[in-house]
Write an enzyme that holds these catalytic residues in place. Structure first.
Site, PDB file in Angstrom:
ATOM      1  N   ASP A 131      11.612 -16.993  -1.312  1.00  0.00           N
ATOM      2  CA  ASP A 131      10.341 -16.512  -0.792  1.00  0.00           C
ATOM      3  C   ASP A 131       9.750 -17.409   0.297  1.00  0.00           C
ATOM      4  N   CYS A 186      18.281   6.728  -1.992  1.00  0.00           N
ATOM      5  CA  CYS A 186      16.975   7.369  -2.217  1.00  0.00           C
ATOM      6  C   CYS A 186      17.094   8.888  -2.118  1.00  0.00           C
ATOM      7  N   CYS A 189      14.269  11.882  -2.566  1.00  0.00           N
ATOM      8  CA  CYS A 189      13.138  11.394  -3.371  1.00  0.00           C
ATOM      9  C   CYS A 189      12.069  10.765  -2.473  1.00  0.00           C
ATOM     10  N   CYS A 192       7.747   7.102  -4.534  1.00  0.00           N
ATOM     11  CA  CYS A 192       6.986   5.873  -4.240  1.00  0.00           C
ATOM     12  C   CYS A 192       5.963   6.124  -3.135  1.00  0.00           C
ATOM     13  N   CYS A 212      -2.118  -2.621   1.530  1.00  0.00           N
ATOM     14  CA  CYS A 212      -1.381  -2.798   0.273  1.00  0.00           C
ATOM     15  C   CYS A 212      -2.173  -3.665  -0.719  1.00  0.00           C
ATOM     16  N   CYS A 239       0.613  -5.539  -7.354  1.00  0.00           N
ATOM     17  CA  CYS A 239       0.722  -4.101  -7.641  1.00  0.00           C
ATOM     18  C   CYS A 239       2.196  -3.754  -7.794  1.00  0.00           C
ATOM     19  N   CYS A 242       4.649   1.299  -6.664  1.00  0.00           N
ATOM     20  CA  CYS A 242       5.764   1.908  -5.929  1.00  0.00           C
ATOM     21  C   CYS A 242       7.117   1.537  -6.529  1.00  0.00           C
TER      22      CYS A 242
HETATM   23  C1  B12 Z   1       5.534 -10.574   3.558  1.00  0.00           C
HETATM   24  C2  B12 Z   1       5.985 -10.166   2.169  1.00  0.00           C
HETATM   25  C3  B12 Z   1       5.179  -9.266   1.461  1.00  0.00           C
HETATM   26  C4  B12 Z   1       4.036  -8.498   2.120  1.00  0.00           C
HETATM   27  C5  B12 Z   1       4.635  -7.364   2.983  1.00  0.00           C
HETATM   28  C6  B12 Z   1       5.664  -6.516   2.226  1.00  0.00           C
HETATM   29  C7  B12 Z   1       6.639  -5.735   3.092  1.00  0.00           C
HETATM   30  N1  B12 Z   1       7.131  -4.640   2.577  1.00  0.00           N
HETATM   31  O1  B12 Z   1       6.936  -6.153   4.204  1.00  0.00           O
HETATM   32  C8  B12 Z   1       3.205  -8.053   0.879  1.00  0.00           C
HETATM   33  C9  B12 Z   1       2.145  -9.106   0.581  1.00  0.00           C
HETATM   34  C10 B12 Z   1       2.515  -6.686   1.005  1.00  0.00           C
HETATM   35  C11 B12 Z   1       4.287  -8.093  -0.207  1.00  0.00           C
HETATM   36  C12 B12 Z   1       4.212  -7.369  -1.386  1.00  0.00           C
HETATM   37  C13 B12 Z   1       5.179  -7.403  -2.384  1.00  0.00           C
HETATM   38  N2  B12 Z   1       6.219  -8.247  -2.462  1.00  0.00           N
HETATM   39 CO1  B12 Z   1       6.761  -9.426  -0.993  1.00  0.00          CO
HETATM   40  N3  B12 Z   1       7.509 -10.496   0.373  1.00  0.00           N
HETATM   41  C14 B12 Z   1       7.164 -10.696   1.614  1.00  0.00           C
HETATM   42  C15 B12 Z   1       8.199 -11.596   2.318  1.00  0.00           C
HETATM   43  C16 B12 Z   1       7.614 -13.020   2.412  1.00  0.00           C
HETATM   44  C17 B12 Z   1       8.626 -11.093   3.706  1.00  0.00           C
HETATM   45  C18 B12 Z   1       8.934  -9.583   3.765  1.00  0.00           C
HETATM   46  C19 B12 Z   1       9.123  -9.107   5.194  1.00  0.00           C
HETATM   47  O2  B12 Z   1       9.928  -9.673   5.925  1.00  0.00           O
HETATM   48  N4  B12 Z   1       8.344  -8.137   5.631  1.00  0.00           N
HETATM   49  C20 B12 Z   1       8.425  -7.619   6.992  1.00  0.00           C
HETATM   50  C21 B12 Z   1       9.065  -6.233   6.925  1.00  0.00           C
HETATM   51  C22 B12 Z   1       9.186  -5.640   8.326  1.00  0.00           C
HETATM   52  O3  B12 Z   1      10.330  -6.492   6.412  1.00  0.00           O
HETATM   53  P1  B12 Z   1      11.020  -5.613   5.298  1.00  0.00           P
HETATM   54  O4  B12 Z   1      10.145  -4.533   4.837  1.00  0.00           O
HETATM   55  O5  B12 Z   1      11.625  -6.541   4.284  1.00  0.00           O
HETATM   56  O6  B12 Z   1      12.164  -4.959   6.225  1.00  0.00           O
HETATM   57  C23 B12 Z   1      13.298  -5.694   6.662  1.00  0.00           C
HETATM   58  C24 B12 Z   1      14.557  -5.080   6.083  1.00  0.00           C
HETATM   59  O7  B12 Z   1      14.219  -4.175   5.070  1.00  0.00           O
HETATM   60  C25 B12 Z   1      15.236  -4.451   7.281  1.00  0.00           C
HETATM   61  N5  B12 Z   1      15.158  -3.003   7.365  1.00  0.00           N
HETATM   62  C26 B12 Z   1      14.169  -2.260   7.831  1.00  0.00           C
HETATM   63  N6  B12 Z   1      14.493  -0.985   7.808  1.00  0.00           N
HETATM   64  C27 B12 Z   1      15.745  -0.909   7.324  1.00  0.00           C
HETATM   65  C28 B12 Z   1      16.547   0.199   7.083  1.00  0.00           C
HETATM   66  C29 B12 Z   1      17.818  -0.010   6.533  1.00  0.00           C
HETATM   67  C30 B12 Z   1      18.686   1.171   6.282  1.00  0.00           C
HETATM   68  C31 B12 Z   1      18.253  -1.342   6.230  1.00  0.00           C
HETATM   69  C32 B12 Z   1      19.595  -1.582   5.618  1.00  0.00           C
HETATM   70  C33 B12 Z   1      17.419  -2.439   6.491  1.00  0.00           C
HETATM   71  C34 B12 Z   1      16.166  -2.190   7.028  1.00  0.00           C
HETATM   72  O8  B12 Z   1      14.625  -4.956   8.453  1.00  0.00           O
HETATM   73  C35 B12 Z   1      13.348  -5.493   8.167  1.00  0.00           C
HETATM   74  C36 B12 Z   1      13.152  -6.747   8.983  1.00  0.00           C
HETATM   75  O9  B12 Z   1      13.932  -7.834   8.503  1.00  0.00           O
HETATM   76  C37 B12 Z   1       9.416 -11.518   1.324  1.00  0.00           C
HETATM   77  C38 B12 Z   1      10.233 -12.801   1.142  1.00  0.00           C
HETATM   78  C39 B12 Z   1      11.080 -13.137   2.353  1.00  0.00           C
HETATM   79  N7  B12 Z   1      11.162 -14.402   2.662  1.00  0.00           N
HETATM   80  O10 B12 Z   1      11.641 -12.280   2.982  1.00  0.00           O
HETATM   81  C40 B12 Z   1       8.744 -11.140  -0.033  1.00  0.00           C
HETATM   82  C41 B12 Z   1       9.485 -10.142  -0.934  1.00  0.00           C
HETATM   83  C42 B12 Z   1       9.964  -9.025  -0.067  1.00  0.00           C
HETATM   84  N8  B12 Z   1       8.440  -9.657  -1.827  1.00  0.00           N
HETATM   85  C43 B12 Z   1       8.829  -9.397  -3.032  1.00  0.00           C
HETATM   86  C44 B12 Z   1       8.011  -8.828  -4.047  1.00  0.00           C
HETATM   87  C45 B12 Z   1       8.511  -8.939  -5.465  1.00  0.00           C
HETATM   88  C46 B12 Z   1       6.790  -8.197  -3.714  1.00  0.00           C
HETATM   89  C47 B12 Z   1       5.902  -7.319  -4.630  1.00  0.00           C
HETATM   90  C48 B12 Z   1       6.668  -6.466  -5.616  1.00  0.00           C
HETATM   91  C49 B12 Z   1       4.890  -8.224  -5.390  1.00  0.00           C
HETATM   92  C50 B12 Z   1       3.876  -7.480  -6.262  1.00  0.00           C
HETATM   93  N9  B12 Z   1       4.260  -7.000  -7.426  1.00  0.00           N
HETATM   94  O11 B12 Z   1       2.732  -7.364  -5.913  1.00  0.00           O
HETATM   95  C51 B12 Z   1       5.153  -6.470  -3.571  1.00  0.00           C
HETATM   96  C52 B12 Z   1       5.940  -5.196  -3.220  1.00  0.00           C
HETATM   97  C53 B12 Z   1       5.354  -4.381  -2.095  1.00  0.00           C
HETATM   98  C54 B12 Z   1       6.447  -3.663  -1.300  1.00  0.00           C
HETATM   99  N10 B12 Z   1       6.662  -2.392  -1.570  1.00  0.00           N
HETATM  100  O12 B12 Z   1       7.101  -4.306  -0.461  1.00  0.00           O
HETATM  101  C55 B12 Z   1      10.320  -9.702  -3.217  1.00  0.00           C
HETATM  102  C56 B12 Z   1      11.119  -8.389  -3.188  1.00  0.00           C
HETATM  103  C57 B12 Z   1      12.354  -8.325  -4.094  1.00  0.00           C
HETATM  104  C58 B12 Z   1      13.081  -7.006  -3.890  1.00  0.00           C
HETATM  105  N11 B12 Z   1      13.723  -6.520  -4.933  1.00  0.00           N
HETATM  106  O13 B12 Z   1      13.075  -6.412  -2.829  1.00  0.00           O
HETATM  107  C59 B12 Z   1      10.578 -10.659  -1.951  1.00  0.00           C
HETATM  108  C60 B12 Z   1      11.978 -10.575  -1.366  1.00  0.00           C
HETATM  109  C61 B12 Z   1      10.270 -12.097  -2.434  1.00  0.00           C
HETATM  110  C62 B12 Z   1      11.407 -12.687  -3.271  1.00  0.00           C
HETATM  111  N12 B12 Z   1      12.010 -13.770  -2.826  1.00  0.00           N
HETATM  112  O14 B12 Z   1      11.778 -12.195  -4.305  1.00  0.00           O
HETATM  113  N13 B12 Z   1       5.318  -8.914   0.156  1.00  0.00           N
HETATM  114  S1  SF4 Z   2       2.177   1.046  -4.419  1.00  0.00           S
HETATM  115 FE1  SF4 Z   2       3.410  -0.494  -3.335  1.00  0.00          FE
HETATM  116  S2  SF4 Z   2       2.754  -0.307  -1.194  1.00  0.00           S
HETATM  117 FE2  SF4 Z   2       1.219   0.763  -2.428  1.00  0.00          FE
HETATM  118  S3  SF4 Z   2      -0.386  -0.728  -2.809  1.00  0.00           S
HETATM  119 FE3  SF4 Z   2       1.045  -0.885  -4.533  1.00  0.00          FE
HETATM  120  S4  SF4 Z   2       2.551  -2.478  -3.938  1.00  0.00           S
HETATM  121 FE4  SF4 Z   2       1.433  -1.874  -2.090  1.00  0.00          FE
HETATM  122  S1  SF4 Z   3      10.945   6.072  -5.664  1.00  0.00           S
HETATM  123 FE1  SF4 Z   3      11.134   5.467  -3.532  1.00  0.00          FE
HETATM  124  S2  SF4 Z   3      12.541   3.750  -3.532  1.00  0.00           S
HETATM  125 FE2  SF4 Z   3      12.810   4.798  -5.510  1.00  0.00          FE
HETATM  126  S3  SF4 Z   3      14.480   6.273  -5.146  1.00  0.00           S
HETATM  127 FE3  SF4 Z   3      12.553   7.341  -4.761  1.00  0.00          FE
HETATM  128  S4  SF4 Z   3      12.249   7.114  -2.544  1.00  0.00           S
HETATM  129 FE4  SF4 Z   3      13.768   5.589  -3.139  1.00  0.00          FE
END
Ligand code: B12
Ligand code: SF4
Ligand code: SF4
Length: 314
Positions: A131, A186, A189, A192, A212, A239, A242
């Site tokens: 993280d 997915c 579906c 979420c 969020c 939260c 999702c």
């Molecule tokens: C910033 C951050 C947040 C932010 C933004 C979340 C977000 N979705 O971006 C906030 C505070 C909202 C958050 C919330 C949560 N987080 Co958070 N967060 C992070 C962090 C530090 C960076 C994520 C990031 O880069 N976001 C920027 C967006 C643009 O990136 P992304 O959505 O990940 O998309 C990337 C890839 O998915 C890819 N991509 C995009 N589109 C596509 C399409 C395809 C087909 C593919 C293959 C790839 C791809 O490119 C993007 C750029 O790299 C990571 C840890 C880390 N160092 O990476 C943890 C991390 C993602 N979080 C985590 C967790 C557990 C949570 C929460 C569940 C916590 C909670 N219960 O409240 C929630 C879940 C919300 C959600 N649905 O994401 C875990 C996720 C584990 C997992 N199984 O995925 C991580 C990995 C931390 C960890 N080390 O375990 N988080």
């Molecule tokens: S359902 Fe997922 S995206 Fe929506 S507020 Fe909760 S953690 Fe954030």
């Molecule tokens: S709930 Fe969201 S992440 Fe899970 S299978 Fe359905 S579309 Fe994919």
């Protein structure tokens, strides 16, 4: 030793140390560069300035640790069941009901770093991240074959769902890489996207952090915007909505049995009045060792007041 044997040894050791899944990928530039750049340019990181600072390294993971060529990506289950709703309490996200994962996982991760170094020579590097730091963890996990990025942006493992932490060890040890997880399971579906209480997904796989509840209750320092407060309902920290609705979790999530995280059922629901009035030293004693330390006493008191307000409204 060849790269295949070395990869096998590293994976076996990771499992011995308690990690559930392990995969290996190279550190070539992120193929989804546009997803991160657009997300940042559109302000979706909110006040998480570190996401802007880390941009270039996230896009070029080979620049994070000079010389590193491989990522060993591991997952660690934290799933545990939500207790039923009870009067005067607020719900804490599942991952946060025990020891802060940064410190809890540092023990097995340090052991994994040491093991990787022991397989190389004096020039072998191995540096672990969970993280904290500019590592695009989900992206690397998908490339290491551990799962796909769901429409809720989570990394989903087809065998266990998404309730796990991801950690990464960057190294220059020659390790055979795994095939990426190419499928998108997915399908049609969209549970979420429809279930999110604040409509925080602007499209599939794009989450606007500013909406969020996880961001608002953990990362955001200001007052919770009035328009979003009711949607927090009784969520006082983080939260899981999702993920809770995701069929892959409903079907496959198994309670974590590890002692590493020291999960405590009583941390799942917190008495709101007590929290709203808690002293600094009591907060440190009760929650200083958990992820609730991130928003801290002030942030948690703010969250408690919002949830108490929501309770009064219903
Ligand atoms: C910033 C951050 C947040 C932010 C933004 C979340 C977000 N979705 O971006 C906030 C505070 C909202 C958050 C919330 C949560 N987080 Co958070 N967060 C992070 C962090 C530090 C960076 C994520 C990031 O880069 N976001 C920027 C967006 C643009 O990136 P992304 O959505 O990940 O998309 C990337 C890839 O998915 C890819 N991509 C995009 N589109 C596509 C399409 C395809 C087909 C593919 C293959 C790839 C791809 O490119 C993007 C750029 O790299 C990571 C840890 C880390 N160092 O990476 C943890 C991390 C993602 N979080 C985590 C967790 C557990 C949570 C929460 C569940 C916590 C909670 N219960 O409240 C929630 C879940 C919300 C959600 N649905 O994401 C875990 C996720 C584990 C997992 N199984 O995925 C991580 C990995 C931390 C960890 N080390 O375990 N988080
Ligand atoms: S359902 Fe997922 S995206 Fe929506 S507020 Fe909760 S953690 Fe954030
Ligand atoms: S709930 Fe969201 S992440 Fe899970 S299978 Fe359905 S579309 Fe994919």
């Amino acid at each position: 030793m060849n790269s295949r044997s070395a990869a096998k040894l590293v994976k076996d050791r990771a499992r011995e140390l308690g990690f559930d899944r392990v995969g290996i990928c190279d550190l070539s530039p992120a193929p989804h560069e546009k997803a991160l750049v657009d997300w940042l340019d559109n302000g979706m990181a909110g006040e998480m300035k570190y996401m802007h600072r880390q941009r270039d390294k996230r896009l070029r993971p080979a620049d994070i640790v000079p010389g590193a060529t491989r990522a060993v990506v591991v997952t660690f289950n934290y799933y545990n069941v939500d207790p039923p709703s009870s009067e005067g309490t607020g719900l804490v996200a599942k991952y946060a009901r025990g020891e802060d994962y940064h410190s809890a996982l540092s023990v097995p991760l340090t052991a994994l770093e040491e093991y990787i170094r022991s397989l190389g020579n004096d020039d072998t590097i191995a540096k672990a991240y969970v993280d904290a730091g500019p590592v695009p963890e989900r992206e690397l996990a998908q490339r290491a074959g551990l799962g796909w990025i769901g429409k809720n942006t989570m990394l989903i493992d087809p065998e266990t769902g998404s309730f796990f932490f991801i950690a990464v060890v960057l190294t220059n040890l020659e390790l055979e890489v795994d095939a990426p997880f190419e499928a998108d399971r997915c399908g049609s579906c969209r549970l979420c996207l429809d279930a999110c209480p604040t409509d925080a997904f602007t499209e599939e796989r794009v989450l606007d952090s500013r909406l969020c509840i996880s961001y608002l209750t953990i990362e955001y320092r200001g007052e919770i915007p009035q328009g979003l407060a009711p949607a927090m309902s009784d969520r006082v920290f983080g939260c899981d909505v999702c993920q809770d609705v995701c069929p892959w979790n409903k079907k496959f999530a198994e309670p974590a049995d590890s002692e590493v995280l020291n999960l405590q059922p009583e941390l799942a629901r917190i008495n709101l009045r007590e929290l709203a009035e808690i002293s600094a030293s009591d907060f440190d004693d009760r929650y200083g060792w958990t992820p609730l330390e991130r928003p801290g006493r002030e942030g948690m008191r703010r969250n408690a007041e919002v949830v108490l307000g929501n309770r009064e409204r219903v």
